[in-house]
Write a protein that holds these residues in place. Sequence first.
Motif, PDB file in Angstrom:
ATOM      1  N   GLN A  43       0.824  -1.205   0.000  1.00 25.46           N
ATOM      2  CA  GLN A  43       0.000   0.000   0.000  1.00 25.46           C
ATOM      3  C   GLN A  43       0.854   1.251   0.000  1.00 25.46           C
ATOM      4  OE1 GLN A  43      -2.332   0.986   3.680  1.00 25.46           O
ATOM      5  NE2 GLN A  43      -1.438  -0.873   4.520  1.00 25.46           N
ATOM      6  N   SER A 109     -10.358   1.259   4.332  1.00 19.29           N
ATOM      7  CA  SER A 109     -11.455   2.210   4.105  1.00 19.29           C
ATOM      8  C   SER A 109     -11.873   2.246   2.634  1.00 19.29           C
ATOM      9  CB  SER A 109     -11.105   3.591   4.633  1.00 19.29           C
ATOM     10  OG  SER A 109      -9.758   3.861   4.501  1.00 19.29           O
ATOM     11  N   HIS A 206      -5.816   8.288   7.672  1.00 17.70           N
ATOM     12  CA  HIS A 206      -5.567   6.853   7.683  1.00 17.70           C
ATOM     13  C   HIS A 206      -5.084   6.442   9.073  1.00 17.70           C
ATOM     14  CE1 HIS A 206      -3.980   3.081   6.196  1.00 17.70           C
ATOM     15  NE2 HIS A 206      -2.733   3.429   6.417  1.00 17.70           N
ATOM     16  N   CYS A 210      -6.427   2.159  14.461  1.00 20.61           N
ATOM     17  CA  CYS A 210      -5.196   1.578  15.041  1.00 20.61           C
ATOM     18  C   CYS A 210      -4.718   2.443  16.194  1.00 20.61           C
ATOM     19  CB  CYS A 210      -4.078   1.507  14.000  1.00 20.61           C
ATOM     20  SG  CYS A 210      -4.471   0.551  12.539  1.00 20.61           S
TER      21      CYS A 210
HETATM   22  N1  PLP Z   1      -3.085  -1.687   6.665  1.00 20.70           N
HETATM   23  C1  PLP Z   1      -3.062  -2.150   7.909  1.00 20.70           C
HETATM   24  C2  PLP Z   1      -1.889  -2.949   8.354  1.00 20.70           C
HETATM   25  C3  PLP Z   1      -4.132  -1.883   8.778  1.00 20.70           C
HETATM   26  O1  PLP Z   1      -4.123  -2.357  10.031  1.00 20.70           O
HETATM   27  C4  PLP Z   1      -5.225  -1.101   8.305  1.00 20.70           C
HETATM   28  C5  PLP Z   1      -6.357  -0.764   9.167  1.00 20.70           C
HETATM   29  O2  PLP Z   1      -6.426  -1.049  10.322  1.00 20.70           O
HETATM   30  C6  PLP Z   1      -5.200  -0.658   7.008  1.00 20.70           C
HETATM   31  C7  PLP Z   1      -4.125  -0.965   6.224  1.00 20.70           C
HETATM   32  C8  PLP Z   1      -6.335   0.116   6.421  1.00 20.70           C
HETATM   33  O3  PLP Z   1      -6.407   1.363   6.909  1.00 20.70           O
HETATM   34  P1  PLP Z   1      -7.453   2.368   6.233  1.00 20.70           P
HETATM   35  O4  PLP Z   1      -8.774   1.787   6.510  1.00 20.70           O
HETATM   36  O5  PLP Z   1      -7.256   3.643   6.955  1.00 20.70           O
HETATM   37  O6  PLP Z   1      -7.135   2.416   4.780  1.00 20.70           O
END
Ligand code: PLP
Length: 255
Positions: A43, A109, A206, A210
């Motif tokens: 990502q 998201s 973002h 967490c």
């Molecule tokens: N990557 C990791 C490791 C995550 O723990 C999360 C969400 O908890 C995400 C990506 C996705 O985050 P977002 O929903 O803000 O894109």
Amino acid sequence: MPATLLVIAGLDPTGGAGLLADARVAVDHGVRVVGVTTGLTVQDTTGVRAANGVPGEILAEQLRTLLADVEVHAVKIGMLGSDRAAVAVGDVLAEVRAPIVWDPVVRSSRGVTLFAGDIGLAVKHLLRRVRVVTPNLDEAALLAGMQRIANVAAMRRAAAELREKGAQAVLVKGGHLRASRAVDVLHDGEVIAELDGERIDAGDVHGTGCVLSTAIACGLATGGALYPSVYAAKVYLASKLRQSRVVGRGARVLV
Ligand code: PLP
């Protein structure tokens, strides 16, 4: 010695979410981090492209080895990656007395799945072991078996249902409700509280889930009770939202 937090979470290379973000939150709270990663995501700040889970046997072996040696004072579980990973983690944590905070991440998201398989298995193996589970509206509906949650009354029903399914306490986060205030529902078995907060419009950010769940876990790790830990975590998140920054072409980050 500072308190030690065990983080079980995915790796987001941008550091906006997952293990890297959790480690930063722990540092802010004066808490030492140990951790295992449940998956390697691909990502950037514009979104998740893929999530590659770590097999449950490897997670279990890592956790058993670590926990046989190092004392932990709280556990934060984030992205698990799969039902098999959830079962493996749940089985190891059966031996752990420290309070567990579970942020039941299911998808990013933008809708990329971060949990493959049967969420019911994760609920069965983990929920009764956790001090508090912290779903957003979609996650709460999925875990509680409800169609959708569109108001505070439905949040209260979902919290009660997840208590029935075994969680000691449930924090349903209302940030995605269409409302002028951000209301979370905290059900600890005795009291159902509506925690009313100012809605901070930080745009596309973002990693809020967490950061909140790890901040709660840090409060519990340092001996805090549930309500003060949740309250302090909300205050901490609000200050992070006010200072969120742009590090790439996509969403803002908190830490
Ligand atoms: N990557 C990791 C490791 C995550 O723990 C999360 C969400 O908890 C995400 C990506 C996705 O985050 P977002 O929903 O803000 O894109």
